[in-house]
Design a protein around this motif. Sequence first.
Motif, PDB file in Angstrom:
ATOM      1  N   ASN A  93       0.814  -1.221   0.000  1.00  0.00           N
ATOM      2  CA  ASN A  93       0.000   0.000   0.000  1.00  0.00           C
ATOM      3  C   ASN A  93       0.841   1.261   0.000  1.00  0.00           C
ATOM      4  N   SER A  94       2.080   1.148  -0.460  1.00  0.00           N
ATOM      5  CA  SER A  94       2.971   2.307  -0.372  1.00  0.00           C
ATOM      6  C   SER A  94       2.509   3.444  -1.270  1.00  0.00           C
ATOM      7  N   ASP A  95       2.876   4.625  -0.861  1.00  0.00           N
ATOM      8  CA  ASP A  95       2.571   5.848  -1.591  1.00  0.00           C
ATOM      9  C   ASP A  95       3.493   5.920  -2.805  1.00  0.00           C
ATOM     10  N   PRO A  96       2.957   6.070  -4.006  1.00  0.00           N
ATOM     11  CA  PRO A  96       3.802   6.059  -5.201  1.00  0.00           C
ATOM     12  C   PRO A  96       4.611   7.341  -5.405  1.00  0.00           C
ATOM     13  N   ARG A  97       4.347   8.378  -4.594  1.00  0.00           N
ATOM     14  CA  ARG A  97       5.086   9.631  -4.752  1.00  0.00           C
ATOM     15  C   ARG A  97       6.540   9.443  -4.343  1.00  0.00           C
ATOM     16  N   ARG A  98       7.430  10.200  -4.964  1.00  0.00           N
ATOM     17  CA  ARG A  98       8.850  10.134  -4.653  1.00  0.00           C
ATOM     18  C   ARG A  98       9.392  11.521  -4.410  1.00  0.00           C
ATOM     19  N   VAL A  99      10.455  11.589  -3.683  1.00  0.00           N
ATOM     20  CA  VAL A  99      11.166  12.845  -3.456  1.00  0.00           C
ATOM     21  C   VAL A  99      12.513  12.723  -4.157  1.00  0.00           C
ATOM     22  N   PHE A 100      12.883  13.767  -4.907  1.00  0.00           N
ATOM     23  CA  PHE A 100      14.156  13.772  -5.610  1.00  0.00           C
ATOM     24  C   PHE A 100      15.041  14.858  -5.032  1.00  0.00           C
ATOM     25  N   GLY A 101      16.311  14.555  -4.900  1.00  0.00           N
ATOM     26  CA  GLY A 101      17.275  15.542  -4.457  1.00  0.00           C
ATOM     27  C   GLY A 101      17.770  16.362  -5.642  1.00  0.00           C
ATOM     28  N   PRO A 102      18.583  17.370  -5.364  1.00  0.00           N
ATOM     29  CA  PRO A 102      19.134  18.191  -6.451  1.00  0.00           C
ATOM     30  C   PRO A 102      19.862  17.313  -7.467  1.00  0.00           C
ATOM     31  N   GLY A 103      19.538  17.506  -8.714  1.00  0.00           N
ATOM     32  CA  GLY A 103      20.197  16.751  -9.772  1.00  0.00           C
ATOM     33  C   GLY A 103      19.660  15.352  -9.991  1.00  0.00           C
ATOM     34  N   GLU A 104      18.694  14.897  -9.203  1.00  0.00           N
ATOM     35  CA  GLU A 104      18.147  13.549  -9.339  1.00  0.00           C
ATOM     36  C   GLU A 104      16.842  13.503 -10.129  1.00  0.00           C
ATOM     37  N   THR A 105      16.214  14.656 -10.339  1.00  0.00           N
ATOM     38  CA  THR A 105      14.911  14.696 -10.996  1.00  0.00           C
ATOM     39  C   THR A 105      15.038  14.211 -12.441  1.00  0.00           C
ATOM     40  N   PRO A 106      14.207  13.224 -12.833  1.00  0.00           N
ATOM     41  CA  PRO A 106      14.252  12.761 -14.226  1.00  0.00           C
ATOM     42  C   PRO A 106      13.927  13.908 -15.180  1.00  0.00           C
ATOM     43  N   THR A 107      14.570  13.916 -16.330  1.00  0.00           N
ATOM     44  CA  THR A 107      14.429  14.996 -17.304  1.00  0.00           C
ATOM     45  C   THR A 107      12.974  15.250 -17.671  1.00  0.00           C
ATOM     46  N   GLU A 108      12.206  14.194 -17.939  1.00  0.00           N
ATOM     47  CA  GLU A 108      10.803  14.374 -18.352  1.00  0.00           C
ATOM     48  C   GLU A 108       9.966  15.024 -17.254  1.00  0.00           C
ATOM     49  N   LEU A 109      10.289  14.747 -16.004  1.00  0.00           N
ATOM     50  CA  LEU A 109       9.579  15.371 -14.901  1.00  0.00           C
ATOM     51  C   LEU A 109       9.998  16.835 -14.754  1.00  0.00           C
ATOM     52  N   ALA A 110      11.282  17.096 -14.871  1.00  0.00           N
ATOM     53  CA  ALA A 110      11.781  18.480 -14.783  1.00  0.00           C
ATOM     54  C   ALA A 110      11.180  19.344 -15.879  1.00  0.00           C
ATOM     55  N   GLU A 111      11.006  18.785 -17.076  1.00  0.00           N
ATOM     56  CA  GLU A 111      10.415  19.538 -18.191  1.00  0.00           C
ATOM     57  C   GLU A 111       8.970  19.935 -17.906  1.00  0.00           C
ATOM     58  N   LEU A 112       8.293  19.167 -17.073  1.00  0.00           N
ATOM     59  CA  LEU A 112       6.924  19.506 -16.678  1.00  0.00           C
ATOM     60  C   LEU A 112       6.893  20.538 -15.551  1.00  0.00           C
ATOM     61  N   ILE A 113       7.832  20.433 -14.632  1.00  0.00           N
ATOM     62  CA  ILE A 113       7.810  21.251 -13.424  1.00  0.00           C
ATOM     63  C   ILE A 113       8.426  22.633 -13.613  1.00  0.00           C
ATOM     64  N   VAL A 114       9.556  22.710 -14.282  1.00  0.00           N
ATOM     65  CA  VAL A 114      10.311  23.964 -14.370  1.00  0.00           C
ATOM     66  C   VAL A 114       9.489  25.112 -14.965  1.00  0.00           C
TER      67      VAL A 114
END
Length: 85
Positions: free
Chosen positions: A49-70
């Motif tokens: 039942n784990s939470d699928p959310r993840r926390v990324f440190g500096p420089g760890e964010t996947p490129t496709e996710l960063a392209e959505l967030i930035v």
Amino acid sequence: MQKFSTVELLRDIKTVTMAADRQPVAITQHRKARYVLMTYEDFAAMKENSDPRRVFGPGETPTELAELIVPELDRLIAEGKSGDE
């Protein structure tokens, strides 16, 4: 959560494991919680039942996710600057 030191665990493992049968217990080392002892069933349920959310440190964010967030962060920063002036 009940706490036991590593010394207590070594001296009286039966008491500690019986407590872990009821609920997870913290195992402390040098007065800091270091480990958690729980039944395998509780662990498996937690993993399932784990939470699928993840926390990324500096420089760890996947490129496709960063392209959505930035761009959204840039927009929010720009709004904040225009709202303060």
